[in-house]
Design a protein around this motif. Sequence first.
Motif, PDB file in Angstrom:
ATOM      1  N   THR A 177       0.829  -1.201   0.000  1.00 40.98           N
ATOM      2  CA  THR A 177       0.000   0.000   0.000  1.00 40.98           C
ATOM      3  C   THR A 177       0.867   1.255   0.000  1.00 40.98           C
ATOM      4  O   THR A 177       2.032   1.227   0.404  1.00 40.98           O
ATOM      5  CB  THR A 177      -0.930   0.061   1.230  1.00 40.98           C
ATOM      6  OG1 THR A 177      -0.142   0.009   2.409  1.00 40.98           O
ATOM      7  CG2 THR A 177      -1.928  -1.070   1.235  1.00 40.98           C
ATOM      8  N   ASP A 178       0.286   2.349  -0.442  1.00 39.74           N
ATOM      9  CA  ASP A 178       0.985   3.635  -0.504  1.00 39.74           C
ATOM     10  C   ASP A 178       1.254   4.128   0.912  1.00 39.74           C
ATOM     11  O   ASP A 178       0.343   4.249   1.722  1.00 39.74           O
ATOM     12  CB  ASP A 178       0.126   4.643  -1.266  1.00 39.74           C
ATOM     13  CG  ASP A 178       0.785   6.002  -1.397  1.00 39.74           C
ATOM     14  OD1 ASP A 178       2.024   6.086  -1.264  1.00 39.74           O
ATOM     15  OD2 ASP A 178       0.066   6.978  -1.649  1.00 39.74           O
ATOM     16  N   LEU A 179       2.496   4.399   1.215  1.00 37.58           N
ATOM     17  CA  LEU A 179       2.886   4.842   2.556  1.00 37.58           C
ATOM     18  C   LEU A 179       3.086   6.353   2.644  1.00 37.58           C
ATOM     19  O   LEU A 179       3.281   6.888   3.729  1.00 37.58           O
ATOM     20  CB  LEU A 179       4.193   4.149   2.970  1.00 37.58           C
ATOM     21  CG  LEU A 179       4.166   2.618   2.969  1.00 37.58           C
ATOM     22  CD1 LEU A 179       5.559   2.084   3.275  1.00 37.58           C
ATOM     23  CD2 LEU A 179       3.154   2.096   3.961  1.00 37.58           C
ATOM     24  N   LEU A 188       5.144  10.021  10.359  1.00 38.95           N
ATOM     25  CA  LEU A 188       6.295   9.299  10.894  1.00 38.95           C
ATOM     26  C   LEU A 188       5.860   8.380  12.038  1.00 38.95           C
ATOM     27  O   LEU A 188       6.274   7.218  12.103  1.00 38.95           O
ATOM     28  CB  LEU A 188       7.367  10.282  11.365  1.00 38.95           C
ATOM     29  CG  LEU A 188       8.649   9.679  11.905  1.00 38.95           C
ATOM     30  CD1 LEU A 188       9.314   8.775  10.868  1.00 38.95           C
ATOM     31  CD2 LEU A 188       9.594  10.770  12.348  1.00 38.95           C
ATOM     32  N   ASP A 189       5.017   8.886  12.918  1.00 42.57           N
ATOM     33  CA  ASP A 189       4.533   8.071  14.028  1.00 42.57           C
ATOM     34  C   ASP A 189       3.716   6.886  13.535  1.00 42.57           C
ATOM     35  O   ASP A 189       3.827   5.780  14.070  1.00 42.57           O
ATOM     36  CB  ASP A 189       3.697   8.906  14.993  1.00 42.57           C
ATOM     37  CG  ASP A 189       4.543   9.866  15.814  1.00 42.57           C
ATOM     38  OD1 ASP A 189       5.762   9.613  15.961  1.00 42.57           O
ATOM     39  OD2 ASP A 189       4.002  10.867  16.299  1.00 42.57           O
ATOM     40  N   GLU A 190       2.893   7.089  12.528  1.00 42.89           N
ATOM     41  CA  GLU A 190       2.100   5.998  11.962  1.00 42.89           C
ATOM     42  C   GLU A 190       2.998   4.945  11.321  1.00 42.89           C
ATOM     43  O   GLU A 190       2.753   3.744  11.450  1.00 42.89           O
ATOM     44  CB  GLU A 190       1.101   6.527  10.932  1.00 42.89           C
ATOM     45  CG  GLU A 190      -0.038   7.320  11.548  1.00 42.89           C
ATOM     46  CD  GLU A 190      -0.898   8.027  10.512  1.00 42.89           C
ATOM     47  OE1 GLU A 190      -2.123   8.066  10.718  1.00 42.89           O
ATOM     48  OE2 GLU A 190      -0.342   8.531   9.506  1.00 42.89           O
ATOM     49  N   LEU A 191       4.043   5.389  10.655  1.00 44.21           N
ATOM     50  CA  LEU A 191       4.979   4.452  10.039  1.00 44.21           C
ATOM     51  C   LEU A 191       5.706   3.635  11.104  1.00 44.21           C
ATOM     52  O   LEU A 191       5.867   2.419  10.972  1.00 44.21           O
ATOM     53  CB  LEU A 191       5.986   5.193   9.156  1.00 44.21           C
ATOM     54  CG  LEU A 191       5.412   5.776   7.863  1.00 44.21           C
ATOM     55  CD1 LEU A 191       6.425   6.708   7.222  1.00 44.21           C
ATOM     56  CD2 LEU A 191       5.000   4.676   6.910  1.00 44.21           C
ATOM     57  N   LYS A 192       6.139   4.296  12.171  1.00 44.57           N
ATOM     58  CA  LYS A 192       6.820   3.597  13.259  1.00 44.57           C
ATOM     59  C   LYS A 192       5.882   2.587  13.919  1.00 44.57           C
ATOM     60  O   LYS A 192       6.292   1.469  14.255  1.00 44.57           O
ATOM     61  CB  LYS A 192       7.346   4.594  14.288  1.00 44.57           C
ATOM     62  CG  LYS A 192       8.547   5.378  13.801  1.00 44.57           C
ATOM     63  CD  LYS A 192       9.012   6.355  14.856  1.00 44.57           C
ATOM     64  CE  LYS A 192      10.228   7.135  14.385  1.00 44.57           C
ATOM     65  NZ  LYS A 192      10.696   8.089  15.397  1.00 44.57           N
TER      66      LYS A 192
END
Length: 63
Positions: free
Chosen positions: A19-21, A26-30
Amino acid sequence: MSFIDDDLPKKKAAYEIGTDLSMLSLDELKERVEQLKAEIARIEAEVARKASGRAAAEGLFRS
């Protein structure tokens, strides 16, 4: 939707590989990385459990 629904726990969207990141913070990615690490650990534990069971079964039939 009624105001009563506000008290229900929110379900997190399941992660889908590829999925498109770009729209995630940044917090959601972590957080996603931590969720995936936990899932990998869970899968590896299940693989180890099944491998152990299989080895025990093979040992039984080799005797």
